[in-house]
Motif scaffolding. Structure first.
Motif, short mmCIF file in Angstrom:
data_model
loop_
_atom_site.label_atom_id
_atom_site.label_comp_id
_atom_site.label_asym_id
_atom_site.label_seq_id
_atom_site.Cartn_x
_atom_site.Cartn_y
_atom_site.Cartn_z
N ALA A 234 0.83 -1.21 0.00
CA ALA A 234 0.00 0.00 0.00
C ALA A 234 0.86 1.26 0.00
CB ALA A 234 -0.93 -0.01 1.21
N VAL A 235 1.94 1.25 0.80
CA VAL A 235 2.83 2.41 0.86
C VAL A 235 3.52 2.62 -0.48
CG1 VAL A 235 4.91 3.34 1.93
CG2 VAL A 235 3.17 2.25 3.34
N VAL A 236 4.02 1.54 -1.07
CA VAL A 236 4.67 1.63 -2.38
C VAL A 236 3.70 2.15 -3.43
CG1 VAL A 236 5.67 0.25 -4.25
CG2 VAL A 236 6.42 -0.12 -1.90
N SER A 237 2.45 1.67 -3.37
CA SER A 237 1.42 2.12 -4.31
C SER A 237 1.14 3.61 -4.16
CB SER A 237 0.13 1.31 -4.12
OG SER A 237 0.34 -0.05 -4.36
N LEU A 238 1.11 4.09 -2.90
CA LEU A 238 0.87 5.51 -2.66
C LEU A 238 1.98 6.37 -3.24
CD1 LEU A 238 -0.49 5.48 1.01
CD2 LEU A 238 -1.70 6.35 -0.99
N ILE A 239 3.21 5.96 -2.99
CA ILE A 239 4.35 6.72 -3.52
C ILE A 239 4.31 6.72 -5.05
CG2 ILE A 239 6.86 6.84 -3.66
CD1 ILE A 239 6.95 5.53 -0.89
N PHE A 240 4.07 5.55 -5.62
CA PHE A 240 3.99 5.44 -7.08
C PHE A 240 2.88 6.32 -7.64
CE2 PHE A 240 2.21 3.46 -10.89
CZ PHE A 240 3.35 3.30 -11.67
N LEU A 241 1.73 6.31 -6.98
CA LEU A 241 0.57 7.07 -7.46
C LEU A 241 0.87 8.56 -7.48
CD1 LEU A 241 -2.47 7.07 -8.26
CD2 LEU A 241 -2.99 7.24 -5.82
N TYR A 242 1.45 9.08 -6.39
CA TYR A 242 1.66 10.52 -6.30
C TYR A 242 2.88 11.00 -7.08
CZ TYR A 242 -2.15 11.14 -3.06
OH TYR A 242 -3.40 11.21 -2.51
N GLU A 243 3.78 10.09 -7.44
CA GLU A 243 4.92 10.50 -8.27
C GLU A 243 4.63 10.34 -9.75
OE1 GLU A 243 8.63 8.78 -7.20
OE2 GLU A 243 8.68 9.72 -5.22
N TRP A 244 3.83 9.33 -10.11
CA TRP A 244 3.56 9.07 -11.52
C TRP A 244 2.24 9.67 -12.00
CZ3 TRP A 244 6.25 5.62 -15.06
CH2 TRP A 244 7.49 5.21 -14.57
N VAL A 245 1.28 9.82 -11.10
CA VAL A 245 -0.01 10.43 -11.47
C VAL A 245 -0.35 11.52 -10.45
CG1 VAL A 245 -2.36 9.97 -12.26
CG2 VAL A 245 -0.68 8.11 -12.23
N PRO A 246 0.44 12.58 -10.39
CA PRO A 246 0.18 13.63 -9.40
C PRO A 246 -1.03 14.47 -9.78
CG PRO A 246 1.97 14.29 -10.84
CD PRO A 246 1.59 12.88 -11.24
N LEU A 247 -1.65 15.07 -8.77
CA LEU A 247 -2.73 16.02 -9.02
C LEU A 247 -2.15 17.34 -9.51
CD1 LEU A 247 -5.10 15.52 -5.96
CD2 LEU A 247 -5.69 15.12 -8.34
N SER A 248 -2.87 17.99 -10.39
CA SER A 248 -2.45 19.32 -10.83
C SER A 248 -2.62 20.31 -9.68
CB SER A 248 -3.28 19.76 -12.03
OG SER A 248 -4.64 19.90 -11.66
N LYS A 249 -1.86 21.38 -9.70
CA LYS A 249 -1.96 22.38 -8.63
C LYS A 249 -3.35 23.00 -8.55
CE LYS A 249 2.93 23.65 -8.57
NZ LYS A 249 3.92 24.75 -8.71
N LYS A 250 -4.01 23.08 -9.70
CA LYS A 250 -5.36 23.64 -9.72
C LYS A 250 -6.31 22.79 -8.90
CE LYS A 250 -9.14 24.79 -12.88
NZ LYS A 250 -9.58 24.81 -14.29
N ASN A 251 -6.20 21.45 -9.05
CA ASN A 251 -7.06 20.54 -8.30
C ASN A 251 -6.67 20.45 -6.83
OD1 ASN A 251 -8.77 19.75 -10.40
ND2 ASN A 251 -7.27 18.28 -11.17
N GLN A 252 -5.41 20.71 -6.53
CA GLN A 252 -4.96 20.61 -5.14
C GLN A 252 -5.48 21.76 -4.29
OE1 GLN A 252 -0.78 19.94 -4.55
NE2 GLN A 252 -0.65 18.49 -6.24
#
Length: 768
Positions: A348-366
């Motif tokens: 789960a931790v590896v998936s979270l890191i992968f998700l936020y590094e490879w599919v990050p949210l745009s600053k507008k959505n953040q």
């Protein structure tokens, strides 16, 4: 930069050195262990003088391997002398008491630590789970003198089923016992029990007290079966098990509270690390309150390592932090590698890191007004896709409504229920009645709203066969391929990869038919199938809160993607018919055959009746008439043949009926395979019957620790006298017979299908 990379490579190599523990069929002998250790010493010396990095990596891997195997062997050596013994011990209670003093107390398991055995103090205390049926209720911290009869956790070992033996070794709970006599020696007041005693009067006022107990103290023993099933079906059960999320919530709440308090303190007295340290200490206190269960302990250690790395101002990536944390956890306890919760947490931790590094949210959505909702949807969508492989591998299925359920449950639990419980615990301890009652009420109301929503979207758990396991990695592949634009340059490679992923759907069976005697403890369940459809002979037992059908038979059928066409019930004793109703719910189109007139039969099990199924011919040999309630003597005896090989299924047939079968059928009873009648009881398996059947192999379904001590020694002697090979599920686990055109093979789960060192027969009871 080069130095950091080399460190990370060494750390990864160390972690990989523990992996063989998952796949080894047996642990190393002492001679082989020392021989490998000597070889590693030579390799280290050579790599030091020649500066060969490859040799250094090999040395690190082998050192890790030696450490993990030695650690595992030492654990088994420590408990081996105490298995299958009657002992007088001095033990300390490790489980909190959450039983209501005025409620009827059913027998339950308690966690203890053995300090003294037969008046000899142990150098290493031994954890043990004791089945407590005494009137007196132990409380954590008390010292008792106990007379116990010990046994070892012995797994029902089947394809698709839960591996309780592996779980017990991973969590150091391999030893269990039944109480014979108990005497309280020292009534010690424990702070944990004091906190629990202050909270219990409030918690027993509420309907969802089972969930309150789980979130407050980590005790899930009183979870209502109905709510447990809803949480499983909707994929939110993980929120009720104390894990990293709860530890981080405690840390975050305490960190924010201390940070707020520092605003009112002169700046010269402020310190950047005070909120972090206090937050970590509070998280440790909560983990201690919940019993330091393995997931919570791993989370505390991981959080502590993360804080240390931050305090040291080491500018390393998230991947490097996770790498170091995993290695330190395995260095502390190599047996973690066997724990499914360890793999789930790391994955789960590896998936979270992968998700936020490879599919990050745009600053507008953040930073927009709906940022929290966007982040939550992004998180859940990403994790749903990325966690699919391990969910299928561990749970053999997924919740269809998990995405929606978690979008509802995570905010409610993390923002309302859990904080309210923590605050209520504090007010309960200090006897602030109205404040405590109010926050317990808030927690109860939040759970009431949560389950109202969950019941609206409660759909059955969607199970899958092993054919879907490769297909489940499609989420990872899509993200990687789109992000790297791999499809532009490697189209042929992608086509080959796709063909590999979907290849299990086009596989062809290499056998004509197969018969599996499942390990269901004391009972019987046999699956006859051709790889697509199946017939069941008996359905195992119904237990107090579960059944063999739910825990063993249905997971096996789903793992092999089998559709049940028919069910044959030998007779109506619970250990043979217990799972019938549940199986009929799952497979409503399956026909039923039995020798009972009470059951709604599609086919009557009467002598001379024939049934053709695929390439098999089924002939009923017994009984000659239907019974209102089918007993042992009315067992439905079936002869199955493909024209070359045959199987005789005998249920719980008795000697008198065996003699009648011999008189009626004589030489036609001869069969390749015999299901040993009546679990090896002395009331069956007469010499005359064995001579008439003369099987090549006989199969016996029984439990290791059954109260009737089956199989009978006299029956074993008869099979040995006749030089007949026989296998028992208690020893071998699932027994599988695979039939081809001109031959057949026998494979057992413990020896051929999935041989592992943690599946060994531990203890000193005879192995037949």
């Amino acid at each position: 930069m080069r130095q950091i990379y080399s460190h990370d490579l060494l750390i990864i190599t160390f972690s990989l050195g523990c992996l063989p523990l998952m796949f080894m069929s047996k642990l190393l002998s002492d001679i082989l262990w020392y021989a490998i250790a000597f070889g590693v010493m030579i390799t280290v010396i050579v790599s030091t003088f020649l500066f060969r990095k490859t040799l250094l990596l090999i040395s690190i891997f082998m050192l890790s391997f030696l450490w993990s195997t030695a650690y595992s062997k030492q654990y088994l050596i420590n408990i081996a002398p105490y298995i299958d013994k009657t002992l007088v011990v001095k033990a300390k209670v490790e489980s909190i008491n959450i039983r209501h003093p005025f409620h009827q107390i059913n027998p339950y398991y308690l966690q203890w630590t053995i300090l003294d055995s037969n008046h000899q103090t142990l150098s290493t205390p031994i954890p043990i789970s004791i089945y407590w049926d005494n009137v007196n209720v132990p409380k954590i911290g008390q010292i008792w003198q106990l007379t116990i009869k010990t046994k070892v956790v012995h797994s029902y070992l089947n394809e698709g089923g839960f591996d309780s033996q592996r779980y017990a070794i991973a969590n150091r709970t391999l030893l269990s016992a039944k109480i014979i006599n108990a005497k309280l020696l020292k009534d010690k007041n424990d702070i944990r029990q004091t906190i629990v005693d202050h909270a219990l009067p409030y918690m027993y006022l509420f309907h969802y007290r089972g969930i309150l107990f789980a979130l407050a103290f980590g005790d899930r023993s009183q979870l209502d079966h109905h709510y447990r099933q809803i949480m499983m079906n909707t994929g939110v059960a993980h929120l009720m098990a104390i894990s990293g999320m709860h530890i981080l919530l405690v840390f975050g709440m305490c960190y924010s509270l201390v940070k707020l308090m520092l605003f009112f303190i002169p700046q010269r007295f402020n310190n950047l690390y005070v909120p972090i340290v206090i937050g970590w200490l509070c998280a440790c206190f909560y983990a201690w309150l919940t019993g330091f269960n393995p997931p919570a302990l791993r989370a505390i250690m991981a959080l502590g390592i993360w804080i240390y790395l931050r305090c040291k101002n080491q500018h390393i990536s998230a991947w490097q932090k996770v790498n170091r944390i995993i290695a330190l956890l395995l260095l502390t306890d190599p047996l973690m590698i066997l724990s499914e919760s360890f793999w789930l947490s790391c994955y789960a931790v590896v998936s979270l890191i992968f998700l936020y590094e490879w599919v990050p949210l745009s600053k507008k959505n953040q930073y927009n007004k709906r940022g929290y909702l966007v982040k939550l949807i992004h998180l859940q969508l990403g994790l749903t896709a990325l966690l699919l492989p391990i969910q299928l591998f561990v749970f053999q299925g997924v919740s269809i409504m998990a995405l929606l359920a978690n979008l509802i449950a995570i905010p409610i639990i993390s923002l309302m229920t859990f904080p309210s419980i923590l605050i209520a615990l504090c007010f309960s301890f200090f006897d602030c009645f109205y404040f405590a009652l109010w926050f317990w009420f808030v927690a109860e109301q939040s759970l009431d709203y949560l389950f109202y929503c969950l019941e609206l979207i409660d759909f059955p758990w969607f199970t899958t066969s092993s054919d879907f396991y490769l297909l489940s990695i499609i989420g990872w592949l899509v993200i990687i391929i789109l992000k790297t634009e791999f499809w532009r340059r490697h189209t042929i490679t992608l086509c080959i990869l796709l063909m590999i992923i979907v290849s299990p759907f086009f596989k062809k069976q290499h056998y004509l038919w197969r018969m599996d005697m499942l390990d269901v403890g004391h009972g019987l369940a046999i699956v006859i199938h051709d790889g697509k459809s199946a017939i069941l002979y008996d359905t195992g037992a119904q237990w107090q809160n579960s059944s063999a059908a739910e825990r063993i038979i249905i997971p096996f059928l789903q793992r092999h993607n089998l559709d049940v066409k028919g069910i044959i019930i030998s007779h109506q004793h619970n250990d043979h018919i217990g799972g019938l109703s549940l199986l009929q719910q799952h497979y409503p189109n399956a026909w039923l055959m039995s020798s009972s007139s009470r059951l709604k039969n599609h086919y009557h099990c009467l002598s001379e009746n024939h049934l053709k199924w695929n390439n098999l011919s089924l002939t009923v040999l017994w009984p000659t008439h239907l019974a209102e309630y089918a007993q042992n003597e009315d067992s439905c005896v079936i002869h199955i043949t493909d024209g070359q090989f045959s199987v005789l299924l005998s249920g719980d047939l008795e000697k008198n009926q065996e003699y009648q079968l011999i008189e009626k059928y004589r030489n036609t009873l001869k069969s390749t395979i015999l299901q040993i009648p009546h679990h090896g009881s002395n009331t069956s398996s007469s010499y005359a019957f064995l001579n008439a059947v003369n099987p090549s192999v006989s199969l016996l379904s029984t439990a290791r620790y059954n109260p009737w001590k089956l199989p009978s020694n006299k029956v074993i002697a008869r099979y040995k006298d006749r030089q007949l090979n026989f296998y028992t599920t208690s020893q071998s686990g699932q027994i599988s017979l695979v039939f081809y055109h001109h031959k057949w093979e026998l494979k057992t789960m413990r020896n051929e299908i999935n041989p592992r060192w943690y599946h060994n027969w531990f203890g000193h009871l005879p192995v037949y």
